[in-house]
Design a protein around this motif. Sequence first.
Motif: not given
Length: 244
Positions: A173-178, A180-188
């Motif tokens: 989850l920390d990785f996914l947040k990070q 996302n902060v880099q500008g990427n979209t996440i759908i999970y």
Amino acid sequence: MQIENLRKHYPGAENTALQGLSLNFKKGIIAGLLGPNGAGKTTTISIICGLVKADSGLAKVLELDCSNDIIEIKKKIGVVPQQFALYPQLTGKENLEYVGRLYNIPSKSLKGKVSEMLAHFGLEKHANKRVSQYSGGMKRRANIIAGLLHNPELLILDEPTAGVDVQSRNMILDFLKQYNVQGNTIIYTSHLLEEAEKICDDVAIIDEGKLIAQASPKQLIASAEGCNSLEDVFLFYTGRTVRE
Ligand SMILES: Nc1ncnc2c1ncn2[C@@H]1O[C@H](COP(=O)(O)OP(=O)(O)OP(=O)(O)O)[C@@H](O)[C@H]1O
Ligand SMILES: [Mg+2]
């Protein structure tokens, strides 16, 4: 991601998987696609990444049409499937280098990227072990790495935290947040609603192939009577009957 009136009936299946599903997720967010077993989450994801063809309706990602522009889409999105997409007889490192070559990542940067990701996901020591010898949690982590080696601007993950321990879950989850902060979209997708409540900006609850509710976790909790958590909201909308 934009989905309008999507329908899918698998040949010979008892139920219709998607019965006119419509939903939108904005760019740049962490979005949760939630629903009970058999709700149609994996089918939706499979249509978006071109693995399954919808019977009718519209599906678009990154302004591209999922039925026509799939080659372009595949370059820009990463998909982490619910079922492990790894060769058991190859090592973790071999699996990831193989996937990276499929994405035409130059060999030098690929090796560096694979080592970096294996270390980040706590698999450094297991890089040269066959995946058949990995635990469920290790396979889950390697499966995630395989979906993001090419730095996709949209990362779609189908139950990335299923069957992993608390430590691994937090790391993922920390990785996914990070990411996302880099500008990427996440759908999970996830069945862990507490987790989705914590990390999702927007959540869509689907059931029997239709959208039931969509908003931020906070808005959903505030608008459903007597609900104090996303799990309450989920049960409020989807009921307590056990599914398939
Ligand atoms: N290949 C298939 N052939 C026939 N029916 C299928 C197939 N894949 C899925 N289905 C059916 O389509 C419906 C939606 O399934 P799907 O896998 O999309 O649900 P899901 O929301 O991902 O569920 P889960 O939470 O269990 O992963 C279910 O009724 C399922 O039985
Ligand atoms: Mg599924």
